[in-house]
Design an enzyme around this catalytic site. Structure first.
Site, PDB file in Angstrom:
ATOM      1  N   ASP A 481     -49.979 117.531 -23.490  1.00 13.04           N
ATOM      2  CA  ASP A 481     -49.272 116.092 -23.403  1.00 13.04           C
ATOM      3  C   ASP A 481     -50.337 114.879 -23.670  1.00 13.04           C
ATOM      4  OD1 ASP A 481     -46.645 116.229 -22.625  1.00 13.04           O
ATOM      5  OD2 ASP A 481     -47.188 116.971 -20.528  1.00 13.04           O
ATOM      6  N   CYS A 482     -51.736 115.457 -23.650  1.00 13.31           N
ATOM      7  CA  CYS A 482     -52.542 114.395 -23.929  1.00 13.31           C
ATOM      8  C   CYS A 482     -53.303 114.270 -25.349  1.00 13.31           C
ATOM      9  CB  CYS A 482     -53.715 114.569 -23.076  1.00 13.31           C
ATOM     10  SG  CYS A 482     -53.206 114.477 -21.068  1.00 13.31           S
TER      11      CYS A 482
END
Length: 808
Positions: A481-482
């Site tokens: 997600d990052c």
């Protein structure tokens, strides 16, 4: 340093001192009512949804740590103490906390009083039971008082923490005998209330927090305890609580027992009231009666233990390594179930407010629970599919109460669709139930569809969203997600995952390509099962094209690239200043069959071992990113060594374990397994800090100041994937569409092991012998004394089967 020990026979972790390096928690409940409880009685309870149906209040990030919970105080002759240590940090003569499967028992002694407090949620009911026993160890008669305390949350946990101008005017309670009813907003829009009851006559009560504590007092010094008696306060608007006081007389050696019950009740709208202003208590009283005696509580407790024994009986091993046994047989499977129940919503690191049931998360969690709860897994798959759009994308999360997609975070994570194929394939491989493919589940738009239509949409979402290198577009992010290659964020407070200022981004993910190649063969087999030969042929063509693209554009010199960014520059390459190598594509590309023919897989894994391996597990990337990179996003916002910027992100370590078994390196696969498995880290608990019985999401990497320290325990995809890695790929007992494949890949010094596996109605007793001390390879398999062809068990006509496996 250890703070306790594993009691393998009782399936408990026993904590011997209360001041653990971080609160070590357990979970109560497995259906609709849940509680989190720490080793000193902290935590909170909720019904279904930790955000919208929070029953008790908890203060995250508070000082002192772990503030709020189920507190009990014993009062005698002007003095009082907390038998669970907290909140007073009482100097106890002895202390022990036993975290078991769905229950916690805290025992202590002080002032010649022995106290035992058992906490659990009975099967089938929305209530939490606290069975409290107090025994007089002195040789004379004594008079005591027992005070209970918990603080009610006003149901919506986020509003409860923020909307004080309203909430300090809404609190309402009723007291009826020994029961305190919390009914805030019940007379308006709610049809539910909470009750807190004890099964004996009380000497007093309090329902107003300020009256109980005193305005400037903490939980450690309530003014009611200073006075030695309840004030019989009624909460009017201010913070409602529940507190009982009971007068106790104990002869020398005598023990008395009390049963407290925290319950949740819903009434039909036309059955809300007993009379004007008085809530209908019929259901509550019926529930209280069900558990108002020791015999009833013990019966419910036995049923709970039997429930967990049955769940864990689907897979177990016998092995000389006790750490391996306890992880595989008990704690990993237990954590799988807790994570299945709660996704990433409610822990001591996840507040339960901002996240519901994750699409990607829950599809992965099913991989570790399908063998225990196949029917519930089937329903979860249908719930997840219902949040999918017609183009194959999906809501990234949905709320458990409504089962509707979470608009706050929306869609656009381009790995999401493929996880549904993973989950459905895993369910069918486990059960042989192909009928799920024809189950009717409309798309989020309402368009009629069956589950296979969702799988086709998932597969085609990749095909229809390719970038300039013919690799899958990443969208907001893939599994990481990052890693935000399509959003350039320069404003504080922006969500890296939802900001959309590069909607035309050509950024591509090699990891999604690897996932596509991993799931593709399963999709093709299911398409053929549905007699969709043209679709299967089209899918085979798409896989061949993707394999070509990865081989041409997805490799660096010694490992797989991670991605291409917005500018179509390489990410995860020797050309980069930072983050030359990422862990994720190395695992998935090998699982997808890339590099097995030309030796590139072995070269890649050697690079992983050289660049990412540490004493505490495999780091997610190397070297860490030392300054913010606009084109990479949130991954570069973390200090080096933490979270996605170079931590040991435990979730993806199993992908490398699996890859190592695919190339036949059982020694290295098990080395990686044992570095992050919590039971193997118990001896360094003062460094590890989180619970030594469950996995954490991350362990600080080598560039962190706290290298080896874990964070974010319990609710992590690490649990399911580590169980898949150890059970299916290292031990090698792997469900396939055709049956149960036996394909161990183990260290050469293992002489063998035994596995008991329930599969499709048959209990297989499997003994694996490694006389030749090899990593991998099966010479022969005997089923009830008769040799079979191949390595797959296909006959499920018997209840019990003995399987003998000779490696070589």
């Amino acid at each position: 340093m250890k703070y306790g020990y594993f009691d393998d026979q009782r399936k408990e972790y026993v904590i011997e001192r209360p001041d653990t390096p971080y609160p070590w928690i357990n979970y109560l409940g497995s259906e609709e009512f849940f509680g989190l409880i720490s080793n000193t009685g902290g935590g909170y309870s909720f019904y279904k949804d930790a955000s919208k149906r929070r029953l008790t209040r908890y203060r995250y990030n508070n000082v002192p740590t772990d503030s709020g919970g189920r507190y009990y105080y014993i009062y005698e002759n002007g003095n009082y103490f907390s038998p669970a240590w907290a909140p007073q940090k009482s100097e106890l003569d002895s202390y022990q906390c036993r975290h078991g499967l769905g229950y916690t028992v805290i025992e202590s002694e002080k002032n010649n009083l022995k106290t035992e407090m058992k906490f659990f949620v009975p099967k089938g009911d929305n209530a939490e039971l606290h069975q409290i026993k107090i025994k007089n160890l002195a040789d004379s008669r004594r008079k005591l008082k027992l005070f209970s305390f918990l603080e009610f949350c006003l149901y919506d946990a986020e509003d409860d923490m923020t909307n004080f101008q309203r909430n300090f005017n809404t609190g309402e309670v009723e007291v009826d005998g020994s029961t305190i009813y919390h009914k805030t907003e019940y007379r308006e829009r709610r049809n539910h209330y909470t009750f807190y009851n004890v099964n004996q006559e009380i000497a007093g009560f309090d329902t107003d927090r300020e009256s109980f504590l005193g305005l400037y007092n903490s939980f450690a010094e309530p003014q009611v305890l200073e006075a030695g008696k309840s004030s019989n306060s009624i909460a009017h608007g201010w913070s409602p609580i529940g507190s009982h006081s009971l007068e106790i007389e104990l002869e020398a050696g005598e023990e008395e027992e009390f049963i407290f019950q925290l319950g949740y009740i819903e009434n039909d709208n036309d059955q809300k009231w007993e009379k004007p202003g008085v809530i209908n208590k019929e259901k509550a009283k019926k529930l209280m009666t069900k558990y108002n005696s020791s015999a009833k509580v013990e019966k419910a407790f036995a049923e709970l233990k039997n429930h967990w024994d049955k769940l864990l009986s689907s897979f177990s091993i016998e092995h000389p390594d006790s750490k391996l046994e306890r992880m595989v047989n008990t704690w990993n499977q237990y954590q799988n179930m807790v994570t299945y129940n709660l996704a990433r919503s409610a822990s001591y690191f996840e507040s339960g407010i901002s996240r519901g049931i994750g699409f990607r998360d829950s599809n992965q969690d099913l991989l570790g629970s399908a063998h225990m709860i196949p029917e519930r897994v089937k329903q979860r798959i249908k719930d997840l599919a219902a949040t999918q759009f017609e183009d194959g994308s999906a809501y990234h999360q949905y709320q458990p109460l409504t089962k509707k997609g979470n608009d706050k975070i929306g869609s656009g994570f381009n790995d999401d669709p493929l996880w549904l194929i993973f989950a459905v394939a895993a369910y069918i491989k486990e059960t042989g139930d192909y009928s799920i493919l024809k189950e009717e589940v409309p798309f989020n738009s309402g368009k009629e569809a069956v589950i296979f239509d969702h799988l086709e949409a998932s597969f085609m979402h990749v095909v229809n969203n390719l970038g300039p290198h013919n690799l899958p577009l990443i969208g907001h992010a893939d599994w990481n997600d990052c890693l935000n290659l399509s959003a350039f964020s320069e404003k504080p407070g922006e969500s890296f995952q939802t900001v959309s200022n590069k909607d035309d981004s050509p950024a591509e993910s090699v990891m999604i390509a690897g996932m596509f190649l991993t799931t593709g063969p399963d999709f093709i087999q299911l398409a053929k099962k549905m007699n969709k030969e043209k679709l299967a042929a089209k899918a085979e063509e798409a896989l061949a094209e993707m394999k070509e693209a990865v081989n041409k554009y997805g490799r660096d010199d010694d490992w797989f690239l991670r991605a291409y960014d917005y500018y179509s520059d390489k990410v995860g390459s020797k050309e980069n200043e930072y983050a030359e190598i990422f862990i994720e594509p190395q695992g998935f590309c090998i699982m997808g069959g890339i590099g097995l023919e030309d030796g590139f897989a072995e070269k890649t894994l050697a690079s992983v071992n050289q660049r990412l391996n540490t004493d505490h597990g495999l780091m997610i990337l190397d070297p860490t990113i030392k300054k913010y990179q606009l084109n990479l996003g949130e991954v570069s916002s973390y200090p080096p060594g933490y979270k996605e910027n170079g931590a040991v992100f435990c979730h993806n370590n199993p992908w490398i374990m699996i890859a190592e078994t695919i190339v036949g390196n059982g020694k290295r696969a098990f080395e990686y397994y044992s570095k992050i498995a919590p039971a193997y880290r118990e001896e360094i608990s003062e460094l590890h800090r989180t619970e030594p019985y469950v996995y954490s999401q991350m362990i600080a990497g080598k560039d962190a100041a706290t290298f080896g320290e874990a964070k974010n325990s319990w609710l992590t995809g690490t649990a399911a994937w580590n169980f898949v890695a150890i059970s299916q790929w290292i031990l090698g007992i792997r469900p396939e569409f055709e049956g149960l494949k036996i394909d161990p890949c183990i260290p050469t010094d293992w002489d063998g092991f035994k596995v008991q596996r329930k599969f499709r109605g048959t209990e297989f007793e499997i003994e694996i012998r490694n006389f030749d001390n090899v990593n991998k390879g099966v010479k022969k398999i005997l089923v009830d004394g008769k040799e079979i062809k191949g390595q797959t068990l296909k006959d499920f006509t018997k209840e019990k089967v003995k399987v003998e496996v000779e490696m070589g």
